[in-house]
Design an enzyme around this catalytic site. Structure first.
Site, short mmCIF file in Angstrom:
data_model
loop_
_atom_site.label_atom_id
_atom_site.label_comp_id
_atom_site.label_asym_id
_atom_site.label_seq_id
_atom_site.Cartn_x
_atom_site.Cartn_y
_atom_site.Cartn_z
N LYS A 81 0.80 -1.23 0.00
CA LYS A 81 0.00 0.00 0.00
C LYS A 81 0.84 1.29 0.00
O LYS A 81 0.36 2.33 -0.43
CB LYS A 81 -0.95 0.02 1.20
CG LYS A 81 -2.08 -0.99 1.09
CD LYS A 81 -2.98 -0.87 2.32
CE LYS A 81 -4.25 -1.66 2.15
NZ LYS A 81 -5.20 -1.42 3.24
N ASP A 118 -10.22 3.21 2.28
CA ASP A 118 -10.42 2.56 3.58
C ASP A 118 -11.17 3.47 4.56
O ASP A 118 -12.05 3.01 5.30
CB ASP A 118 -9.08 2.14 4.20
CG ASP A 118 -8.55 0.84 3.62
OD1 ASP A 118 -9.34 0.05 3.08
OD2 ASP A 118 -7.33 0.62 3.70
N GLY A 146 -1.43 1.00 13.24
CA GLY A 146 -0.87 0.45 12.01
C GLY A 146 -1.56 1.04 10.80
O GLY A 146 -2.12 2.15 10.84
N ALA A 148 -4.39 0.21 9.11
CA ALA A 148 -5.83 0.46 9.21
C ALA A 148 -6.09 1.69 10.09
O ALA A 148 -6.97 2.50 9.79
CB ALA A 148 -6.54 -0.77 9.78
N GLY A 260 -16.02 -5.78 10.80
CA GLY A 260 -15.10 -5.27 9.78
C GLY A 260 -15.54 -5.53 8.35
O GLY A 260 -14.98 -4.94 7.42
N1 LIG Z 1 -12.26 -4.17 7.46
C1 LIG Z 1 -11.38 -3.73 6.58
O1 LIG Z 1 -11.72 -3.29 5.47
C2 LIG Z 1 -9.93 -3.73 6.97
C3 LIG Z 1 -9.00 -2.91 6.30
C4 LIG Z 1 -7.67 -2.93 6.69
C5 LIG Z 1 -7.28 -3.79 7.73
N2 LIG Z 1 -8.19 -4.58 8.35
C6 LIG Z 1 -7.81 -5.45 9.46
O2 LIG Z 1 -7.24 -4.65 10.48
C7 LIG Z 1 -6.25 -5.39 11.21
C8 LIG Z 1 -4.96 -4.59 11.27
O3 LIG Z 1 -4.45 -4.43 9.95
P1 LIG Z 1 -3.26 -3.39 9.65
O4 LIG Z 1 -3.04 -3.42 8.20
O5 LIG Z 1 -3.47 -2.09 10.32
O6 LIG Z 1 -2.02 -4.13 10.39
P2 LIG Z 1 -0.65 -3.49 10.86
O7 LIG Z 1 -0.31 -2.28 10.08
O8 LIG Z 1 0.31 -4.63 10.92
O9 LIG Z 1 -0.95 -3.00 12.39
C9 LIG Z 1 -1.16 -3.94 13.41
C10 LIG Z 1 -1.57 -3.22 14.69
O10 LIG Z 1 -1.88 -4.23 15.67
C11 LIG Z 1 -1.06 -4.03 16.83
N3 LIG Z 1 -0.70 -5.33 17.42
C12 LIG Z 1 -0.30 -6.43 16.76
N4 LIG Z 1 -0.02 -7.43 17.64
C13 LIG Z 1 -0.25 -6.92 18.88
C14 LIG Z 1 -0.15 -7.46 20.20
N5 LIG Z 1 0.24 -8.72 20.43
N6 LIG Z 1 -0.49 -6.65 21.25
C15 LIG Z 1 -0.90 -5.35 21.03
N7 LIG Z 1 -1.01 -4.80 19.79
C16 LIG Z 1 -0.69 -5.58 18.73
C17 LIG Z 1 0.16 -3.30 16.32
O11 LIG Z 1 0.78 -2.64 17.39
P3 LIG Z 1 2.35 -2.25 17.32
O12 LIG Z 1 2.44 -0.93 16.60
O13 LIG Z 1 2.76 -2.17 18.74
O14 LIG Z 1 3.05 -3.36 16.58
C18 LIG Z 1 -0.49 -2.34 15.31
O15 LIG Z 1 -1.07 -1.25 15.96
C19 LIG Z 1 -6.13 -6.74 10.48
O16 LIG Z 1 -6.92 -7.69 11.14
C20 LIG Z 1 -6.72 -6.45 9.10
O17 LIG Z 1 -7.28 -7.60 8.48
C21 LIG Z 1 -9.51 -4.56 8.00
#
Ligand SMILES: NC(=O)c1ccc[n+]([C@@H]2O[C@H](COP(=O)([O-])OP(=O)(O)OC[C@H]3O[C@@H](n4cnc5c(N)ncnc54)[C@H](OP(=O)(O)O)[C@@H]3O)[C@@H](O)[C@H]2O)c1
Length: 295
Positions: A81, A118, A146, A148, A260
């Site tokens: 992205k 998004d 992150g 999202a 979601g």
């Molecule tokens: N519904 C939709 O259209 C849509 C769109 C986009 C994403 N999503 C979903 O949103 C979720 C996140 O996606 P993303 O792209 O934002 O991922 P990402 O950029 O990898 O961000 C992950 C986030 O989760 C936190 N995290 C991960 N493991 C953790 C743990 N053990 N304890 C506490 N915090 C933790 C991370 O914190 P740190 O910064 O500390 O690592 C970060 O804030 C996924 O499930 C994805 O499928 C849905």
């Protein structure tokens, strides 16, 4: 046959778009766009394209979109992205503000434009699931910082939320987000500690989980909702499973819950309308069709 050749053959001369990612096999995008193509009897195609996470592979993708006359564009998911951005001809201001592109549109003159839907998808799903929620009614808590979260925080700030409480395990990432998206009119983004997330729920009108916690294969999200006012809505952007532990706990307390999948469906509208020239709406039938095995 390589992935580009199979996609070209599947499209068989029809206008097409695709989801690009690494991996991409799990994506729901072909199901959601396939529903609209069928519903509107459009002779087009939406496929999948695995593209490795490196610059040369992304350059190949861009060259393919440019030279293939019936290619209309694509969606992008992890991990492309951000890296795609310098390879495109222009970036829509919303995508530039969020700092990521999830939709590429090929215009009539061949120019490739990067957009981000998004935030739009998030807000539309929120409006559908909690129609009486008002952005200016009070504080909102966002868990995560992150990819999202960037779209969600930018959108909520733009919508007029008076106080955004941003809570992330890695506080430095939340600070970066706060700096990037704090509105210029004095409204605040407060960076809160992950260990103190339960206390941030006091007086909130909305809780949004944007972390991957609660997603299939990930640890559960541990949070105590006791201090969250019953009137508050709870939104989890995770959509595998559809009913996360957070939503189950919130539902049991009587909160309005938004899963979601609605965000995913609504974000798809922007690309579909540009690629195939037809206005589309999210419906209960489409939700059911795409939800499929997302239990
Ligand atoms: N519904 C939709 O259209 C849509 C769109 C986009 C994403 N999503 C979903 O949103 C979720 C996140 O996606 P993303 O792209 O934002 O991922 P990402 O950029 O990898 O961000 C992950 C986030 O989760 C936190 N995290 C991960 N493991 C953790 C743990 N053990 N304890 C506490 N915090 C933790 C991370 O914190 P740190 O910064 O500390 O690592 C970060 O804030 C996924 O499930 C994805 O499928 C849905």
């Amino acid at each position: 046959m390589n992935a580009y050749e199979s996609l070209r053959r599947e499209a068989n001369g029809r206008p097409f778009a695709c989801i690009v990612g690494w991996p991409v096999a799990h994506s729901r995008s072909p199901a959601l766009h396939g529903f609209w193509l069928k519903q509107h009897k459009i002779d087009g195609h939406y496929g999948r394209l695995p593209v490795e996470p490196n610059r040369a592979a992304l350059e190949d993708l861009v060259a393919f979109l440019r030279r293939t006359p019936n290619a209309r564009g694509c969606n992008l998911t992890l991990p492309h992205k951000i890296e795609i951005m310098p390879l495109l001809d222009r970036i829509h201001p919303v995508a530039a503000h969020i700092g990521a592109v999830n939709t590429v549109i090929k215009h009539r003159d061949g120019a490739l434009e990067g957009r981000n839907s998004d935030g739009f998808g998030f807000l539309e799903a929120l409006k559908a699931g909690a129609p009486d929620w008002r952005a200016d009614a009070g504080p909102v808590v966002v868990l995560g910082a992150g990819g999202a979260a960037r779209a969600v925080v930018a959108t909520l700030a733009e919508a007029g939320v008076p106080e955004l409480r941003l809570v992330n395990r890695t506080q430095a990432t939340a600070i970066d987000l706060g700096v990037a998206f704090t509105p210029k009119d004095g409204r605040r983004i407060a960076i809160e500690r992950w260990a103190e997330r339960d206390a941030t729920l006091k007086d909130a009108t909305l809780l949004v989980n944007t972390t991957s916690l609660g997603m299939k294969g990930q640890p559960p999200l541990e949070i105590d909702l006791t201090q969250l006012p019953r009137m508050a809505a709870v939104n989890d952007v995770v959509y595998v499973p559809l009913e996360t532990g957070l939503l189950a706990a919130a539902r049991a307390r009587g909160h309005r819950c938004i899963d979601g999948l609605g965000m995913l469906l609504h974000q798809g509208r922007l690309g579909f309308e540009a690629w195939f020239g037809r206005q589309v709406a999210v419906s209960a039938e489409q939700y059911k069709a795409v939800a499929g095995d997302l239990v």
